[in-house]
Design a protein around this motif. Structure first.
Motif, PDB file in Angstrom:
ATOM      1  N   ALA A 349       0.819  -1.215   0.000  1.00 52.47           N
ATOM      2  CA  ALA A 349       0.000   0.000   0.000  1.00 52.47           C
ATOM      3  C   ALA A 349       0.852   1.264   0.000  1.00 52.47           C
ATOM      4  N   ARG A 350       2.074   1.174   0.506  1.00 50.88           N
ATOM      5  CA  ARG A 350       2.891   2.389   0.601  1.00 50.88           C
ATOM      6  C   ARG A 350       3.339   2.895  -0.760  1.00 50.88           C
ATOM      7  N   TRP A 351       3.268   2.045  -1.784  1.00 51.67           N
ATOM      8  CA  TRP A 351       3.717   2.471  -3.114  1.00 51.67           C
ATOM      9  C   TRP A 351       2.569   2.987  -3.971  1.00 51.67           C
ATOM     10  N   ARG A 352       1.329   2.818  -3.497  1.00 49.57           N
ATOM     11  CA  ARG A 352       0.189   3.300  -4.276  1.00 49.57           C
ATOM     12  C   ARG A 352      -0.042   4.777  -3.979  1.00 49.57           C
ATOM     13  N   ASP A 353      -0.066   5.599  -5.008  1.00 52.49           N
ATOM     14  CA  ASP A 353      -0.299   7.045  -4.868  1.00 52.49           C
ATOM     15  C   ASP A 353       0.719   7.697  -3.942  1.00 52.49           C
ATOM     16  N   ALA A 354       1.886   7.069  -3.819  1.00 53.57           N
ATOM     17  CA  ALA A 354       2.976   7.583  -2.966  1.00 53.57           C
ATOM     18  C   ALA A 354       2.544   7.734  -1.511  1.00 53.57           C
ATOM     19  N   GLY A 355       1.361   7.197  -1.164  1.00 50.18           N
ATOM     20  CA  GLY A 355       0.923   7.226   0.214  1.00 50.18           C
ATOM     21  C   GLY A 355       0.506   8.578   0.749  1.00 50.18           C
ATOM     22  N   MET A 356       0.512   9.624  -0.062  1.00 48.34           N
ATOM     23  CA  MET A 356       0.230  10.973   0.427  1.00 48.34           C
ATOM     24  C   MET A 356      -1.279  11.250   0.421  1.00 48.34           C
ATOM     25  N   PRO A 357      -1.797  11.985   1.426  1.00 53.85           N
ATOM     26  CA  PRO A 357      -3.229  12.310   1.445  1.00 53.85           C
ATOM     27  C   PRO A 357      -3.586  13.242   0.290  1.00 53.85           C
ATOM     28  N   GLU A 358      -4.715  12.980  -0.338  1.00 53.58           N
ATOM     29  CA  GLU A 358      -5.129  13.767  -1.483  1.00 53.58           C
ATOM     30  C   GLU A 358      -6.348  14.610  -1.132  1.00 53.58           C
ATOM     31  N   ALA A 359      -6.526  15.707  -1.854  1.00 55.68           N
ATOM     32  CA  ALA A 359      -7.589  16.661  -1.562  1.00 55.68           C
ATOM     33  C   ALA A 359      -8.978  16.022  -1.518  1.00 55.68           C
ATOM     34  N   ALA A 363     -11.439  16.164   1.770  1.00 46.93           N
ATOM     35  CA  ALA A 363     -12.778  16.758   1.689  1.00 46.93           C
ATOM     36  C   ALA A 363     -13.842  15.764   2.155  1.00 46.93           C
ATOM     37  N   LEU A 364     -13.670  14.486   1.793  1.00 48.92           N
ATOM     38  CA  LEU A 364     -14.624  13.453   2.210  1.00 48.92           C
ATOM     39  C   LEU A 364     -14.620  13.282   3.722  1.00 48.92           C
ATOM     40  N   GLN A 365     -13.445  13.269   4.316  1.00 54.57           N
ATOM     41  CA  GLN A 365     -13.353  13.129   5.770  1.00 54.57           C
ATOM     42  C   GLN A 365     -14.106  14.255   6.475  1.00 54.57           C
ATOM     43  N   GLN A 366     -13.903  15.481   6.004  1.00 54.51           N
ATOM     44  CA  GLN A 366     -14.570  16.625   6.622  1.00 54.51           C
ATOM     45  C   GLN A 366     -16.083  16.555   6.413  1.00 54.51           C
ATOM     46  N   HIS A 367     -16.494  16.095   5.248  1.00 53.78           N
ATOM     47  CA  HIS A 367     -17.924  15.977   4.945  1.00 53.78           C
ATOM     48  C   HIS A 367     -18.589  14.949   5.863  1.00 53.78           C
ATOM     49  N   ILE A 368     -17.955  13.802   6.035  1.00 46.41           N
ATOM     50  CA  ILE A 368     -18.531  12.764   6.898  1.00 46.41           C
ATOM     51  C   ILE A 368     -18.620  13.265   8.342  1.00 46.41           C
ATOM     52  N   LEU A 369     -17.572  13.933   8.796  1.00 44.48           N
ATOM     53  CA  LEU A 369     -17.586  14.504  10.148  1.00 44.48           C
ATOM     54  C   LEU A 369     -18.784  15.438  10.337  1.00 44.48           C
ATOM     55  N   SER A 370     -18.970  16.322   9.384  1.00 43.03           N
ATOM     56  CA  SER A 370     -20.043  17.303   9.490  1.00 43.03           C
ATOM     57  C   SER A 370     -21.412  16.631   9.483  1.00 43.03           C
ATOM     58  N   ALA A 385     -11.694   8.979  14.023  1.00 44.16           N
ATOM     59  CA  ALA A 385     -10.526   8.098  14.022  1.00 44.16           C
ATOM     60  C   ALA A 385     -10.089   7.790  12.598  1.00 44.16           C
ATOM     61  N   THR A 386      -8.793   7.549  12.438  1.00 45.06           N
ATOM     62  CA  THR A 386      -8.251   7.086  11.156  1.00 45.06           C
ATOM     63  C   THR A 386      -7.150   6.063  11.432  1.00 45.06           C
ATOM     64  N   CYS A 387      -6.768   5.344  10.385  1.00 50.12           N
ATOM     65  CA  CYS A 387      -5.588   4.472  10.470  1.00 50.12           C
ATOM     66  C   CYS A 387      -4.448   5.119   9.684  1.00 50.12           C
ATOM     67  N   SER A 388      -4.298   6.427   9.876  1.00 49.27           N
ATOM     68  CA  SER A 388      -3.272   7.221   9.206  1.00 49.27           C
ATOM     69  C   SER A 388      -2.443   7.964  10.246  1.00 49.27           C
ATOM     70  N   TRP A 389      -1.169   8.193   9.935  1.00 53.71           N
ATOM     71  CA  TRP A 389      -0.337   8.994  10.835  1.00 53.71           C
ATOM     72  C   TRP A 389      -0.149  10.427  10.319  1.00 53.71           C
ATOM     73  N   PHE A 390      -0.730  10.762   9.175  1.00 57.09           N
ATOM     74  CA  PHE A 390      -0.589  12.105   8.632  1.00 57.09           C
ATOM     75  C   PHE A 390      -1.371  13.119   9.471  1.00 57.09           C
ATOM     76  N   VAL A 391      -0.696  14.181   9.861  1.00 56.21           N
ATOM     77  CA  VAL A 391      -1.346  15.248  10.623  1.00 56.21           C
ATOM     78  C   VAL A 391      -2.484  15.864   9.820  1.00 56.21           C
ATOM     79  N   GLU A 392      -2.322  15.953   8.483  1.00 52.87           N
ATOM     80  CA  GLU A 392      -3.355  16.550   7.629  1.00 52.87           C
ATOM     81  C   GLU A 392      -4.678  15.802   7.729  1.00 52.87           C
ATOM     82  N   GLU A 393      -4.630  14.499   7.963  1.00 54.62           N
ATOM     83  CA  GLU A 393      -5.857  13.703   8.047  1.00 54.62           C
ATOM     84  C   GLU A 393      -6.400  13.621   9.460  1.00 54.62           C
TER      85      GLU A 393
END
Length: 435
Positions: A349-359, A363-370, A385-393
């Motif tokens: 999974a770390r090689w797919r999409d370089a593992g970086m969070p995408e816009a 946006a989906l995360q914020q929408h679900i929260l709201s 909760a997430t299974c991510s360590w990115f601060v952005e997420e």
């Protein structure tokens, strides 16, 4: 883990070439299950060994390209710049016998080579002379690659270190640990305690230990084959995932909603804590996941779980007993995310999409929260909760939500699991709706 480096190369080459033939690389574990279903000449031990080999290769996929380049060409002047344009497609051009000998040497410097490789001993000696020590790797500038880590992730990791107050030791442990497989963590249910379940599974041939107050399986009899599993005495659930479920604070008699339930690992944990008393609603956009949840709930003997589809296009239509209650006491959002915290179990999974969070994901995360926040009763709690360590997420999403929803206040937020515990890395934030 089975030592695959002594297994037969021809079978491994065939397996690898089939994988290379895939237009896009999706989840390796599912792909392997489908592949082995059609291969009658693979016994259980063979399947385990070759699967371990494939996962081992995925852990150091980029490093193999680095080693081949160092051995056959002039070293890169700037590996950081090279990394910015690197893709997994690069390794498709490495001859299969060379590729797998590098993988084998990484895990066992005495590993045999395929008979097709005529410069095997030269490669082995070069490996020992050039990259076998940490000092040599640091001098070459390839230290990060050695652990399956891309230099492009360092800025995000630095932000995580700063946000969580990690030490430099924590930071390095996080990188180094990406190449190690955590144990399989278990959660007792049906009233079982750790010691009783440990003794039962030990008698059934499972190698199991008690770590940090939780059960970890590390081999022996397959867990899904045990009578204890078939009778619903435990579930397989990562340590960090168990901690997320605990952060919800669900109690017997409450009204609880698991909004992105998936196959229900956390739902079942919530049901255990509620002692099957109260209302527990589980929703997901994927109906097939909810079907799996129903099977797991039946095996565990939980009958207070209602499940149905929810796509977050609108706030949830509350069941009558929840509406009368003015909403749920607890709402859990285990949000879709980059899943970077599961790289140790799913190295491909770390090689797919370089593992970086995408816009779009952010946006989906914020929408679900709201949307889910509308269902929390005054004084109730919303857990993101997430299974991510990115601060952005994680922390940044919580901050953005609170800025837009002043009726909520932050109770606590934290990273869970790795590197403090030998598990996945996850995040949990507990928010409370003001009365």
């Amino acid at each position: 883990m089975e030592n695959w480096t002594r297994f037969r190369y021809p079978h491994l080459f065939g397996l690898w070439q089939r994988w290379l033939g895939e237009t896009q690389w999706h989840q390796l574990d599912r792909w392997l299950r489908r592949y082995f279903q059609g291969q009658r000449n693979f016994g259980k031990r063979d399947r385990l060994a070759y699967a371990n080999a494939m996962f081992s290769a995925m852990r150091i996929l980029q490093l193999i390209d680095v080693l081949e380049r160092l051995y056959t060409e002039e070293p890169e002047a700037d590996w950081g710049e090279w990394d910015k344009t690197w893709t997994p497609d690069n390794v498709r051009h490495i001859r299969v016998d060379r590729f797998w000998f590098w993988v084998a040497l990484y895990f066992d410097t005495d590993a045999p080579a395929a008979t097709e490789l005529d410069d095997a001993e030269e490669r082995r000696q070069w490996f020992l002379d050039t990259v076998s020590s940490e000092d040599k790797r640091l001098a070459l500038g390839i230290a990060d690659f050695w652990y399956g880590w891309r230099p492009m992730w360092n800025a995000a990791l630095d932000l995580r270190v700063q946000t969580s107050g990690w030490s430099e030791i924590d930071r390095q442990a996080f990188i180094v640990g990406q190449n190690s497989l955590p144990p399989v963590w278990l959660r007792p249910q049906q009233g079982m305690d750790n010691q009783s379940l440990l003794e039962r599974l030990d008698n059934e041939g499972v190698r199991i230990t008690l770590q940090d107050g939780r059960l970890a399986a590390q081999g022996g009899t397959g867990l899904l084959e045990t009578a204890s599993y078939k009778s619903g005495l435990f579930e397989i659930q990562d340590y960090a995932s168990q901690m997320i479920a605990e952060s919800v604070g669900a109690e017997p008699g409450q009204k609880v909603w698991d909004a992105c339930a998936g196959a229900g690992g956390k739902t079942l944990s919530l049901a255990e804590k509620m002692q099957s008393k109260g209302a527990l609603i589980a929703t997901d956009i994927r109906e097939y996941k909810l079907e799996e949840l129903k099977r797991r709930a039946k095996r565990a003997g939980y009958f207070n779980i209602r499940s149905f589809g929810w796509d977050a296009e609108a706030p949830l239509k509350l069941p009558r007993e929840v509406r009368v209650h003015q909403g749920f006491d607890r709402v859990l959002i285990d949000a879709p995310c980059s899943s970077t915290g599961t790289w140790r179990r799913n190295p491909d999974a770390r090689w797919r999409d370089a593992g970086m969070p995408e816009a779009p994901m952010l946006a989906l995360q914020q929408h679900i929260l709201s949307q889910a926040s509308h269902s929390v009763r005054p004084g109730g709690r919303l857990v993101y909760a997430t299974c991510s360590w990115f601060v952005e997420e994680n922390e940044q999403q919580v901050a953005a939500f609170l800025a837009a929803h002043p009726q909520f206040a932050l109770v606590q937020q934290t990273m869970l699991g790795f590197p403090n515990t030998n598990s996945d890395a996850m995040f949990s934030a507990v928010l409370e709706r003001k009365v």
